[in-house]
Scaffold this motif. Sequence first.
Motif, PDB file in Angstrom:
ATOM      1  N   HIS A  76       1.427  12.260  15.020  1.00  0.00           N
ATOM      2  CA  HIS A  76       0.418  11.519  15.746  1.00  0.00           C
ATOM      3  C   HIS A  76      -0.168  10.315  14.794  1.00  0.00           C
ATOM      4  N   SER A  77       0.770  10.240  13.481  1.00  0.00           N
ATOM      5  CA  SER A  77       0.341   9.293  12.483  1.00  0.00           C
ATOM      6  C   SER A  77       0.294   7.856  12.800  1.00  0.00           C
ATOM      7  N   SER A  78      -0.452   7.022  12.413  1.00  0.00           N
ATOM      8  CA  SER A  78      -0.263   5.511  12.682  1.00  0.00           C
ATOM      9  C   SER A  78       0.543   5.210  11.450  1.00  0.00           C
ATOM     10  N   ILE A  79       0.903   5.688  10.580  1.00  0.00           N
ATOM     11  CA  ILE A  79       1.842   5.361   9.664  1.00  0.00           C
ATOM     12  C   ILE A  79       3.269   6.062   9.638  1.00  0.00           C
ATOM     13  N   PRO A  80       4.267   5.270   9.745  1.00  0.00           N
ATOM     14  CA  PRO A  80       5.643   5.877  10.038  1.00  0.00           C
ATOM     15  C   PRO A  80       6.062   6.693   8.993  1.00  0.00           C
ATOM     16  N   LYS A  81       6.982   7.770   9.180  1.00  0.00           N
ATOM     17  CA  LYS A  81       7.545   8.725   8.358  1.00  0.00           C
ATOM     18  C   LYS A  81       8.174   7.938   6.996  1.00  0.00           C
ATOM     19  N   HIS A  82       8.672   6.761   7.388  1.00  0.00           N
ATOM     20  CA  HIS A  82       9.430   6.123   6.326  1.00  0.00           C
ATOM     21  C   HIS A  82       8.532   5.595   5.117  1.00  0.00           C
ATOM     22  N   GLU A  83       7.232   5.269   5.481  1.00  0.00           N
ATOM     23  CA  GLU A  83       6.332   4.788   4.588  1.00  0.00           C
ATOM     24  C   GLU A  83       5.656   5.726   3.816  1.00  0.00           C
ATOM     25  N   ILE A  84       5.706   6.901   4.148  1.00  0.00           N
ATOM     26  CA  ILE A  84       5.217   8.156   3.107  1.00  0.00           C
ATOM     27  C   ILE A  84       5.997   8.224   1.855  1.00  0.00           C
ATOM     28  N   TYR A  85       4.978   8.115   0.761  1.00  0.00           N
ATOM     29  CA  TYR A  85       5.868   7.992  -0.487  1.00  0.00           C
ATOM     30  C   TYR A  85       6.153   9.251  -0.957  1.00  0.00           C
ATOM     31  N   GLY A  86       5.250  10.205  -0.471  1.00  0.00           N
ATOM     32  CA  GLY A  86       5.347  11.797  -1.139  1.00  0.00           C
ATOM     33  C   GLY A  86       4.577  12.750  -0.370  1.00  0.00           C
ATOM     34  N   ILE A  87       4.499  13.775  -0.746  1.00  0.00           N
ATOM     35  CA  ILE A  87       3.711  15.068  -0.460  1.00  0.00           C
ATOM     36  C   ILE A  87       3.103  15.954  -1.707  1.00  0.00           C
ATOM     37  N   GLY A  88       1.662  15.955  -1.439  1.00  0.00           N
ATOM     38  CA  GLY A  88       1.009  16.792  -2.151  1.00  0.00           C
ATOM     39  C   GLY A  88       0.526  17.974  -1.492  1.00  0.00           C
ATOM     40  N   ALA A  89       0.760  19.215  -2.162  1.00  0.00           N
ATOM     41  CA  ALA A  89       0.178  20.414  -1.660  1.00  0.00           C
ATOM     42  C   ALA A  89      -0.621  21.331  -2.496  1.00  0.00           C
ATOM     43  N   GLY A  90      -1.815  21.873  -2.250  1.00  0.00           N
ATOM     44  CA  GLY A  90      -2.609  22.503  -2.892  1.00  0.00           C
ATOM     45  C   GLY A  90      -2.711  24.135  -2.360  1.00  0.00           C
ATOM     46  N   VAL A  91      -2.054  24.890  -3.187  1.00  0.00           N
ATOM     47  CA  VAL A  91      -1.877  26.337  -2.866  1.00  0.00           C
ATOM     48  C   VAL A  91      -3.036  27.258  -3.718  1.00  0.00           C
ATOM     49  N   PRO A  92      -3.252  28.112  -2.978  1.00  0.00           N
ATOM     50  CA  PRO A  92      -4.243  29.177  -3.774  1.00  0.00           C
ATOM     51  C   PRO A  92      -3.386  29.870  -4.928  1.00  0.00           C
ATOM     52  N   GLY A  93      -4.175  30.263  -5.856  1.00  0.00           N
ATOM     53  CA  GLY A  93      -3.713  31.184  -6.974  1.00  0.00           C
ATOM     54  C   GLY A  93      -2.804  30.618  -7.983  1.00  0.00           C
ATOM     55  N   MET A 147       0.756  -1.258  -0.188  1.00  0.00           N
ATOM     56  CA  MET A 147      -0.039  -0.328   0.102  1.00  0.00           C
ATOM     57  C   MET A 147       0.900   1.189   0.187  1.00  0.00           C
ATOM     58  N   LYS A 148       0.418   2.029  -0.760  1.00  0.00           N
ATOM     59  CA  LYS A 148       1.230   3.550  -1.008  1.00  0.00           C
ATOM     60  C   LYS A 148       0.542   4.611  -0.239  1.00  0.00           C
ATOM     61  N   TYR A 149       1.239   5.190   0.670  1.00  0.00           N
ATOM     62  CA  TYR A 149       0.689   6.462   1.374  1.00  0.00           C
ATOM     63  C   TYR A 149       1.425   7.840   1.122  1.00  0.00           C
ATOM     64  N   SER A 150       0.778   8.719   1.220  1.00  0.00           N
ATOM     65  CA  SER A 150       1.405  10.105   0.934  1.00  0.00           C
ATOM     66  C   SER A 150       0.694  11.002   1.951  1.00  0.00           C
ATOM     67  N   ILE A 151       1.137  12.415   2.082  1.00  0.00           N
ATOM     68  CA  ILE A 151       0.565  13.490   2.610  1.00  0.00           C
ATOM     69  C   ILE A 151      -0.037  14.466   1.797  1.00  0.00           C
ATOM     70  N   GLY A 152      -1.242  14.764   1.963  1.00  0.00           N
ATOM     71  CA  GLY A 152      -1.952  15.837   1.354  1.00  0.00           C
ATOM     72  C   GLY A 152      -2.137  16.928   2.031  1.00  0.00           C
ATOM     73  N   ILE A 153      -1.867  18.189   1.441  1.00  0.00           N
ATOM     74  CA  ILE A 153      -1.891  19.210   2.278  1.00  0.00           C
ATOM     75  C   ILE A 153      -2.969  20.264   1.489  1.00  0.00           C
ATOM     76  N   ASP A 154      -3.773  20.977   2.024  1.00  0.00           N
ATOM     77  CA  ASP A 154      -4.599  21.931   1.488  1.00  0.00           C
ATOM     78  C   ASP A 154      -4.443  23.227   2.310  1.00  0.00           C
ATOM     79  N   ILE A 155      -3.944  24.171   1.609  1.00  0.00           N
ATOM     80  CA  ILE A 155      -3.483  25.474   2.168  1.00  0.00           C
ATOM     81  C   ILE A 155      -4.325  26.680   1.863  1.00  0.00           C
ATOM     82  N   GLY A 156      -4.810  27.419   2.747  1.00  0.00           N
ATOM     83  CA  GLY A 156      -5.808  28.644   2.491  1.00  0.00           C
ATOM     84  C   GLY A 156      -5.750  29.732   3.399  1.00  0.00           C
ATOM     85  N   GLY A 157      -6.126  30.726   3.391  1.00  0.00           N
ATOM     86  CA  GLY A 157      -5.869  31.951   3.888  1.00  0.00           C
ATOM     87  C   GLY A 157      -6.417  31.707   5.389  1.00  0.00           C
ATOM     88  N   THR A 158      -7.484  30.993   5.849  1.00  0.00           N
ATOM     89  CA  THR A 158      -8.031  30.686   7.193  1.00  0.00           C
ATOM     90  C   THR A 158      -7.317  29.632   7.793  1.00  0.00           C
TER      91      THR A 158
END
Length: 301
Positions: free
Chosen positions: A55-72, A1-12
């Motif tokens: 606080h993750s149940s998935i250890p960092k070394h199992e995180i495949y990558g990071i996706g980040a959504g940025v406004p604009g 199983m592949k795991y990643s981090i998703g980030i949703d960035i906003g003004g608030t």
Amino acid sequence: MKYSIGIDIGGTKVAAGIVNEYGNLIQQVKVSSDPTNKETMFAKVVQCVEQLLDHSSIPKHEIYGIGAGVPGKVDRERGIAVYQNNLPWDNFPFMERLQKAIGIDKIAIDNDVYMAAFAEWKKAEMANQELLVYITISTGISCSIIQDGEFIRGAGFAGELGLIPVYSKLNSEALQRLENAASGPAMQLQARKIYADDQVITKDIFANYLTGDEEAQQLIEEMVFVLTQGVYTVSSLLDPNKIVFGGSVVTHNPWLLELIKVKLQTYLLAEQIHILENMEISKLNNHQGIIGAGLRACVLS
């Protein structure tokens, strides 16, 4: 199983979550944004990701990558946040800074609405030739377009639905940008004028509307009027197979979509009427930004 981090960035707020390759959100963390300057805002992103990993149940070394959504506007190839109207980043080297701060090399960066649209497209399981439009109505108004499994980006700024001019009856200038007439902050500003009360907030308008309050009825009727102009523009230009709506304003008040459909029907030609049966509110519980960003990270090479 592949795991990643998703980030949703906003003004608030900044929200981050662990997402698997099937688009399941395992867990998430939210922190308040601090757009005082570019560094305080970036520090909030790092704080959110670090709290998630702590606080993750998935250890960092199992995180495949990071996706980040940025406004604009975003430079995806170089990982730069080029321009935002609600954050203090101007040509900010987001990807490079996040790689150093978190210690994960594989990072995908894109416009936040595009990230959310990707999650909706995956959820819809549409045929490749079909065209999906995702519209968000929240602090701002924007959209993203996917056809043949690919985004329609134009020169890089396509989808800024909130910038189109609409006719507004409640504003001093007849033509307003859609975002300045119907976004959450725009509605709040109009309500404070009508009620002569600086303590009124956006959610009060919708609560008052449901009780039959006359001022709220006027505000919501105007909101539906201008939003329908925007939706009809999308329908006429793109003739989409499906439109999915997201963002806190519409997901917290789903009855808005039915009002938009009633108004929209008065504009549509027979050849356009199919869209009424193919307009829906997101079923991803306002997590589509995190999920889409995480899924995009999972397909990084």
